[in-house]
Structure formats: structure tokens, C-alpha cells
Design a protein around this motif. Structure first.
Motif, PDB file in Angstrom:
ATOM      1  N   ALA A 166       0.839  -1.202   0.000  1.00  0.00           N
ATOM      2  CA  ALA A 166       0.000   0.000   0.000  1.00  0.00           C
ATOM      3  C   ALA A 166       0.872   1.249   0.000  1.00  0.00           C
ATOM      4  N   PHE A 167       1.932   1.230   0.799  1.00  0.00           N
ATOM      5  CA  PHE A 167       2.876   2.354   0.812  1.00  0.00           C
ATOM      6  C   PHE A 167       3.517   2.530  -0.554  1.00  0.00           C
ATOM      7  N   SER A 168       3.938   1.437  -1.173  1.00  0.00           N
ATOM      8  CA  SER A 168       4.619   1.525  -2.470  1.00  0.00           C
ATOM      9  C   SER A 168       3.731   2.189  -3.514  1.00  0.00           C
ATOM     10  N   GLN A 169       2.428   1.952  -3.433  1.00  0.00           N
ATOM     11  CA  GLN A 169       1.508   2.566  -4.388  1.00  0.00           C
ATOM     12  C   GLN A 169       1.310   4.052  -4.094  1.00  0.00           C
ATOM     13  N   ARG A 170       1.267   4.412  -2.815  1.00  0.00           N
ATOM     14  CA  ARG A 170       1.111   5.829  -2.456  1.00  0.00           C
ATOM     15  C   ARG A 170       2.370   6.631  -2.750  1.00  0.00           C
ATOM     16  N   SER A 171       3.522   5.980  -2.721  1.00  0.00           N
ATOM     17  CA  SER A 171       4.808   6.683  -2.837  1.00  0.00           C
ATOM     18  C   SER A 171       5.433   6.598  -4.218  1.00  0.00           C
ATOM     19  N   GLY A 172       4.767   5.958  -5.166  1.00  0.00           N
ATOM     20  CA  GLY A 172       5.328   5.846  -6.510  1.00  0.00           C
ATOM     21  C   GLY A 172       6.414   4.804  -6.640  1.00  0.00           C
ATOM     22  N   LEU A 173       6.530   3.905  -5.650  1.00  0.00           N
ATOM     23  CA  LEU A 173       7.596   2.900  -5.667  1.00  0.00           C
ATOM     24  C   LEU A 173       7.067   1.497  -5.967  1.00  0.00           C
ATOM     25  N   GLN A 174       5.809   1.413  -6.438  1.00  0.00           N
ATOM     26  CA  GLN A 174       5.230   0.097  -6.659  1.00  0.00           C
ATOM     27  C   GLN A 174       5.953  -0.685  -7.749  1.00  0.00           C
ATOM     28  N   SER A 175       6.443  -0.002  -8.779  1.00  0.00           N
ATOM     29  CA  SER A 175       7.150  -0.714  -9.850  1.00  0.00           C
ATOM     30  C   SER A 175       8.457  -1.314  -9.331  1.00  0.00           C
ATOM     31  N   MET A 176       9.158  -0.551  -8.502  1.00  0.00           N
ATOM     32  CA  MET A 176      10.411  -1.027  -7.928  1.00  0.00           C
ATOM     33  C   MET A 176      10.167  -2.247  -7.042  1.00  0.00           C
ATOM     34  N   LEU A 177       9.183  -2.143  -6.128  1.00  0.00           N
ATOM     35  CA  LEU A 177       8.902  -3.243  -5.214  1.00  0.00           C
ATOM     36  C   LEU A 177       8.382  -4.462  -5.961  1.00  0.00           C
ATOM     37  N   ASP A 178       7.452  -4.251  -6.865  1.00  0.00           N
ATOM     38  CA  ASP A 178       6.833  -5.367  -7.571  1.00  0.00           C
ATOM     39  C   ASP A 178       7.856  -6.140  -8.394  1.00  0.00           C
ATOM     40  N   SER A 179       8.720  -5.418  -9.094  1.00  0.00           N
ATOM     41  CA  SER A 179       9.744  -6.062  -9.912  1.00  0.00           C
ATOM     42  C   SER A 179      10.716  -6.862  -9.056  1.00  0.00           C
ATOM     43  N   GLN A 180      11.188  -6.262  -7.963  1.00  0.00           N
ATOM     44  CA  GLN A 180      12.160  -6.947  -7.109  1.00  0.00           C
ATOM     45  C   GLN A 180      11.540  -8.134  -6.383  1.00  0.00           C
ATOM     46  N   ALA A 181      10.267  -8.030  -6.016  1.00  0.00           N
ATOM     47  CA  ALA A 181       9.584  -9.146  -5.361  1.00  0.00           C
ATOM     48  C   ALA A 181       9.463 -10.324  -6.326  1.00  0.00           C
ATOM     49  N   ARG A 182       9.153 -10.040  -7.594  1.00  0.00           N
ATOM     50  CA  ARG A 182       9.061 -11.119  -8.590  1.00  0.00           C
ATOM     51  C   ARG A 182      10.413 -11.804  -8.760  1.00  0.00           C
ATOM     52  N   ILE A 183      11.454 -11.008  -8.877  1.00  0.00           N
ATOM     53  CA  ILE A 183      12.795 -11.568  -9.073  1.00  0.00           C
ATOM     54  C   ILE A 183      13.220 -12.384  -7.860  1.00  0.00           C
ATOM     55  N   ASN A 184      12.920 -11.884  -6.662  1.00  0.00           N
ATOM     56  CA  ASN A 184      13.256 -12.614  -5.434  1.00  0.00           C
ATOM     57  C   ASN A 184      12.562 -13.968  -5.401  1.00  0.00           C
ATOM     58  N   ALA A 185      11.284 -13.993  -5.803  1.00  0.00           N
ATOM     59  CA  ALA A 185      10.530 -15.248  -5.815  1.00  0.00           C
ATOM     60  C   ALA A 185      11.109 -16.227  -6.834  1.00  0.00           C
ATOM     61  N   ILE A 186      11.491 -15.725  -8.002  1.00  0.00           N
ATOM     62  CA  ILE A 186      12.086 -16.582  -9.035  1.00  0.00           C
ATOM     63  C   ILE A 186      13.383 -17.194  -8.525  1.00  0.00           C
ATOM     64  N   ARG A 187      14.222 -16.372  -7.890  1.00  0.00           N
ATOM     65  CA  ARG A 187      15.496 -16.850  -7.350  1.00  0.00           C
ATOM     66  C   ARG A 187      15.283 -17.891  -6.245  1.00  0.00           C
ATOM     67  N   THR A 188      14.356 -17.604  -5.340  1.00  0.00           N
ATOM     68  CA  THR A 188      14.079 -18.530  -4.243  1.00  0.00           C
ATOM     69  C   THR A 188      13.568 -19.866  -4.767  1.00  0.00           C
ATOM     70  N   GLY A 189      12.648 -19.807  -5.721  1.00  0.00           N
ATOM     71  CA  GLY A 189      12.113 -21.035  -6.303  1.00  0.00           C
ATOM     72  C   GLY A 189      13.183 -21.867  -6.982  1.00  0.00           C
ATOM     73  N   ALA A 190      14.126 -21.186  -7.652  1.00  0.00           N
ATOM     74  CA  ALA A 190      15.211 -21.895  -8.334  1.00  0.00           C
ATOM     75  C   ALA A 190      16.071 -22.668  -7.344  1.00  0.00           C
ATOM     76  N   HIS A 191      16.263 -22.106  -6.151  1.00  0.00           N
ATOM     77  CA  HIS A 191      17.104 -22.735  -5.131  1.00  0.00           C
ATOM     78  C   HIS A 191      16.373 -23.800  -4.327  1.00  0.00           C
ATOM     79  N   MET A 192      15.046 -23.659  -4.191  1.00  0.00           N
ATOM     80  CA  MET A 192      14.297 -24.501  -3.258  1.00  0.00           C
ATOM     81  C   MET A 192      13.475 -25.617  -3.902  1.00  0.00           C
ATOM     82  N   LEU A 193      13.072 -25.418  -5.156  1.00  0.00           N
ATOM     83  CA  LEU A 193      12.129 -26.350  -5.759  1.00  0.00           C
ATOM     84  C   LEU A 193      12.720 -27.084  -6.961  1.00  0.00           C
ATOM     85  N   GLU A 194      12.216 -28.276  -7.184  1.00  0.00           N
ATOM     86  CA  GLU A 194      12.632 -29.051  -8.342  1.00  0.00           C
ATOM     87  C   GLU A 194      11.836 -28.623  -9.571  1.00  0.00           C
TER      88      GLU A 194
END
Length: 353
Positions: A166-194
Motif C-alpha cells: 500500500a505504501f509503495s503505491q502511495r509513494s510511486g515505488l510500486q514498480s520497484m517493489l513489484d519487480s524486485q519481489a518477482r525476481i526474489n521469488a524466481i530466485r528462491t524457487g530456483a534454489h528450493m524447488l525441483e
């Protein structure tokens, strides 16, 4: 794409890649397309050492975060609301970091950043990690995949995911947070899942201005971490209203071109209607939690879920019931839906159970 759209697109990209200085001292930079606005501010801020550039930008020094907040409050007292709404602002360190016009924010976005510097720090320094919650195949009772959910990675910087987004949307940082969250999830999945295990990853449609460009960092991460595109499922987050269905269709199309799957959240409630389901034809559709809650005690809910199933099955969409917390809900839904998720099967954890 016309010049105005290109400018907006470049601005979004720079905000995604830029950095907001959180130093205790620096310069507040204000600008406006309205004639005379910065000149008016300059007269009021001269006694605080403010200077005007040839380009019409106003530079106001500050020597503490409290001082910076006071400058913003003074600005509010000087300008009427309509002029504040057109004012742009950014911060610069004392060392004179390079200024990019694309890193400007609206006055109200900048004010949110100054009010909540800890949230800015969490987003910029990626002080978060991805937890995983199992998604179960009703036919086998085994994990079909995992949904990735944002959580703090430091006790020093706690946050609620809902508050952070909610803060990211009010502050104009939603693109930054959303992109980094997606990348973090991709990286985590690569390390944890088959390979073969699906990874459900949320995204904000409003954070993706031009899918062909904004999603490049996501697709780069897919290649970099050796993830099979077919294992990825990108879903519209529950807080996001479907205000522009054509834009969302464009995003879905770009994801599908890259070989990944898409999911529509909260189906059966609010904006995610049956008509939207039929138009977007996602690979997966998540039933709204309000329909799942105590559905075993409400025949009308079961009847509506069956209707959703008929529509989904007719277009090849798999139906997922999330938010299951009771065995009775599972038993009622098991014969109807393809996939299930909820605390009854497992809470979000750092590692798959």
C-alpha cells in the motif's frame, strides 16, 4: 507510442532503477510545469538557502530529516492544492549525486517517502524474502506448486506485506517493489524447488507500464536462474482492481508469449467476475476467499463455485480454492475444484515442508 507515452515510460523505468537518498542532509528539489510556481516557492525559501537553476528547478538545503519534513509542510502552506498536485520533487545528497528528471515524484508521493523512510529503505535495499505456501492437487493430494509471499528478512526492519505494498503505491515505488519481489521469488524457487513444481508469483498490473519492456528484468531472472518458464504462474494480486482489462490482457499475452502461465485472483467477487474470467481466459483462476469460507454450510456458495467450475473447464482454466482453513471446507470443495490452498494444508514457510 506517442511522445507523451514514451516520456512516461522512460520516467517509470528510471524510478525502477533509481535510488532515493536517505541521508540526514541534502537538497530537496522541486519543479513545476506551471509558470511562476517555483519562483513563488523561491521567494519563501530564500531565507533557508534555496537556489534556482536555469532550468527552473528549486534546490532547498536541509540538514536533518526533521528539517526536510518541515520544508514539505511549508510548501503545503504556500501553494494551493491544485498547484501542489502538479508539483514534482526529488532528493539529492550533499555530495551532489546526479539528478535525473525521471526520478522526480509527485509532491504527494515524495511526502509519503519522507514520512516513511524505513519503508523506502526496505524496498530499496530489498530487506525481504519469499516464503512459500503449498498449493495442493485435489486429484492426488500432493503439492502441485507453491505460492510465493513477501516477508521481512530482518527483525530490525519488520513490515506487514499489505502495508508495504500500500505504501509503495502511495509513494510511486510500486514498480520497484513489484519487480524486485518477482525476481526474489524466481530466485528462491530456483534454489528450493525441483523442476516441474509450479511457482505462483504475484504481480501488480499498475506497476507494469509497458509489458514488453517492464517485464524484461523478470524474463532475464528466469534465464539467469535456469527456471523452466512452464513452471511459472504469475497472478494478479488480490489488492489490485481490474480497472483496465485491455492492459491486463496485454500483460497476460506477453507472459504467455514467454511461455509462462497466468492466474486471475479473487474470481467470483468484485472486479473478477465471470465475464472477466471468460474474456481473459487465464490458465488458473483463484476463487475469492469469501466464497470458500464455511462453504460447507452454504449451499448457495457451492452452487456458485460449481458455476465457476463449468466456465473455467470450458476454456481450459484450472480452478483453485484458496483460504481453506477447515477440513469441512476441503471435503466440500475437493470434488469440484482442481487445486486447493490454505492454512489447513500449510502456512507460508521459508522452505517447502
Amino acid at each position: 507510442m506517442d511522445r507523451k507515452l514514451v516520456a512516461q515510460h522512460m520516467e517509470t523505468c528510471q524510478i525502477c532503477q533509481g535510488k532515493i537518498p536517505l541521508d540526514e542532509s541534502g537538497r530537496l528539489i522541486l519543479s513545476s510545469i506551471e509558470p511562476g510556481v517555483t519562483e513563488t516557492l523561491h521567494r519563501s525559501f530564500k531565507k533557508y538557502g534555496a537556489e534556482m537553476s536555469k532550468q527552473g528547478r528549486l534546490f532547498i538545503p536541509y540538514d536533518s530529516w526533521d528539517n526536510l519534513e518541515k520544508h514539505l509542510f511549508r510548501t503545503e502552506n504556500i501553494l494551493p492544492e491544485e498547484e501542489l498536485g502538479r508539483l514534482r520533487g526529488s532528493l539529492m545528497t550533499d555530495t551532489g549525486s546526479k539528478h535525473f528528471p525521471g526520478n522526480d515524484f509527485s509532491y504527494y508521493e515524495l511526502f509519503e517517502q519522507v514520512k516513511h523512510p524505513i519503508f523506502v529503505k526496505i524496498i530499496q535495499e530489498r530487506l525481504f524474502q519469499s516464503f512459500m505456501q503449498p498449493v495442493i492437487d485435489t486429484a492426488t493430494g500432493e503439492p502441485f506448486g507453491y505460492e510465493f509471499l513477501l516477508r521481512p528478512n530482518s527483525k530490525l526492519f519488520p513490515f506487514s506485506p499489505g502495508e508495504l505494498f500500500a505504501f509503495s503505491q502511495r509513494s510511486g515505488l510500486q514498480s520497484m517493489l513489484d519487480s524486485q519481489a518477482r525476481i526474489n521469488a524466481i530466485r528462491t524457487g530456483a534454489h528450493m524447488l525441483e523442476n516441474g513444481m509450479k511457482r505462483f508469483i504475484n504481480f501488480l498490473p499498475s506497476s507494469i507500464y509497458d509489458p514488453r519492456h517492464c517485464l524484461q528484468s523478470t524474463f532475464k531472472a528466469v534465464r539467469e536462474y535456469g527456471v523452466q518458464a512452464d513452471d511459472l504462474v504469475f497472478e494478479v494480486v488480490e489488492t489490485e482492481k481490474i480497472e483496465d482489462i485491455n492492459h491486463l490482457q496485454f500483460i497476460f499475452d506477453e507472459y504467455k508469449k514467454a511461455g509462462v502461465h497466468v492466474a486471475l485472483d479473487d474470481v467470483g467477487s468484485g472486479h473478477a467476475t465471470l465475464e472477466v474470467l471468460q474474456k481473459l481466459k487465464p490458465d488458473y483462476a483463484k476463487i475469492d476467499r469469501s466464497l470458500v469460507d464455511h462453504c460447507d454450510q452454504h449451499p448457495e456458495k457451492i452452487a456458485y463455485i460449481k458455476k465457476l467450475k463449468e466456465t473455467a473447464a470450458a476454456q481450459g482454466t484450472l480452478l483453485l480454492a484458496e483460504g481453506i482453513e477447515r477440513p469441512e471446507e476441503y471435503e466440500a470443495l475437493k470434488p469440484i475444484v482442481d487445486l486447493v490452498q490454505g492454512y489447513f494444508f500449510g502456512r507460508p514457510l521459508m522452505k517447502p515442508a
